[in-house]
Design an enzyme around this catalytic site. Sequence first.
Site, short mmCIF file in Angstrom:
data_model
loop_
_atom_site.label_atom_id
_atom_site.label_comp_id
_atom_site.label_asym_id
_atom_site.label_seq_id
_atom_site.Cartn_x
_atom_site.Cartn_y
_atom_site.Cartn_z
N ASN A 21 0.85 -1.18 0.00
CA ASN A 21 0.00 0.00 0.00
C ASN A 21 0.90 1.24 0.00
OD1 ASN A 21 -1.60 2.25 0.91
ND2 ASN A 21 -3.15 0.80 1.62
N ARG A 76 4.60 18.43 0.85
CA ARG A 76 5.43 19.51 0.34
C ARG A 76 4.99 20.02 -1.02
NH1 ARG A 76 10.73 20.19 2.41
NH2 ARG A 76 10.98 21.69 0.72
N GLU A 94 -8.69 0.14 -2.91
CA GLU A 94 -9.56 0.01 -1.74
C GLU A 94 -10.39 1.29 -1.57
OE1 GLU A 94 -6.59 -2.66 1.10
OE2 GLU A 94 -6.95 -0.54 1.58
N ARG A 149 -9.30 8.42 -0.71
CA ARG A 149 -10.44 8.87 0.07
C ARG A 149 -11.01 10.14 -0.55
NH1 ARG A 149 -7.37 6.02 3.93
NH2 ARG A 149 -8.69 4.68 5.24
N HIS A 162 -4.18 11.79 0.66
CA HIS A 162 -2.94 11.08 0.31
C HIS A 162 -3.02 10.65 -1.15
CE1 HIS A 162 -5.71 8.00 1.80
NE2 HIS A 162 -5.46 8.31 3.06
N HIS A 173 -4.00 -4.54 7.78
CA HIS A 173 -4.10 -3.52 8.82
C HIS A 173 -3.22 -3.88 10.02
CE1 HIS A 173 -6.13 0.27 9.87
NE2 HIS A 173 -5.77 -0.07 11.09
N ASP A 174 -2.17 -3.10 10.19
CA ASP A 174 -1.22 -3.24 11.29
C ASP A 174 -0.39 -4.52 11.23
OD1 ASP A 174 -1.94 -0.79 12.25
OD2 ASP A 174 -3.07 -1.52 13.97
N HIS A 185 -5.57 3.43 -1.61
CA HIS A 185 -6.86 3.63 -0.94
C HIS A 185 -7.21 5.11 -1.02
CE1 HIS A 185 -9.60 2.43 2.67
NE2 HIS A 185 -10.10 3.47 2.04
N THR A 232 -8.18 6.30 9.41
CA THR A 232 -7.77 5.06 8.75
C THR A 232 -8.92 4.08 8.89
OG1 THR A 232 -6.03 3.36 8.62
CG2 THR A 232 -6.70 4.09 10.83
N GLY A 281 1.01 -1.34 4.30
CA GLY A 281 1.46 -0.01 3.93
C GLY A 281 2.19 0.72 5.04
N HIS A 282 1.45 1.11 6.08
CA HIS A 282 2.02 1.98 7.11
C HIS A 282 3.28 1.38 7.74
CE1 HIS A 282 1.93 5.13 10.20
NE2 HIS A 282 2.21 4.18 11.07
#
Length: 238
Positions: A7, A18, A70, A45, A50, A191-192, A43, A100, A214-215
């Site tokens: 992701n 920036r 997503e 939104r 992002h 997720h996580d 993903h 999130t 991703g994160h």
Amino acid sequence: MTKLSVNINKLATLRNSRGGNVPNLIQSAKDIESFGAQGITIHPRPDERHIRYQDARDLKDVVSTEFNIEGNPIPKFVDLVLEVKPTQVTLVPDAVDALTSNAGWDTIKHKDFLVDVIKTFKDHGIRTSIFVDPNEEMVKGAAETGTDRIELYTESFAQTFSQGKKDESIAKFVQTALVANDLGLGINAGHDLSLDNIQFFQENIPNLLEVSIGHALICESIYLGLENVVNMYLHRLK
């Protein structure tokens, strides 16, 4: 082997902070694939804080592995997916202002809506997946919608695993996966998930097809390097 879809939302967050085009999202996706990842996930939104909708269009002809988009299937999102025609669309019940993803679908309450949306995507040859909590009834409900896959929402696993409670962390996910297998649903997860917990999760979930990360992956890459981290995930998923 479970496929790794990276992701790249957080790279877009960094770019947007920036202005301009650094890091270059298109080149980053190409690089991640060249490092061995088997998919790219985005993903978008509604506020495009992002990933931008235009990013999805720009990535359409760039991603050579699997492209997964997503999001909450609001009309604007549905139109984007039908335009881009990714390999897979993952339906997530995000509130407009969600920081999130934080919950799976109530597949029973929203069955009729999901049936209609999924049929629309499948009529255009797009594989579908529904974001669900590790709940057997929600998985049974997902099977009634016509979806190809479910994506297990793994935040609770990651939190419990981090407390050293490995058996407790995985138990309901294993049972949910067994139900999905019996119903003929493919299984994704996300997720996580991180380098710390991904191998344990993958080794215990039967027929896990894909993880979307991703994160954690981007954070780990700050210290260890993106190419190195992608390959560390691939090693743990073998």
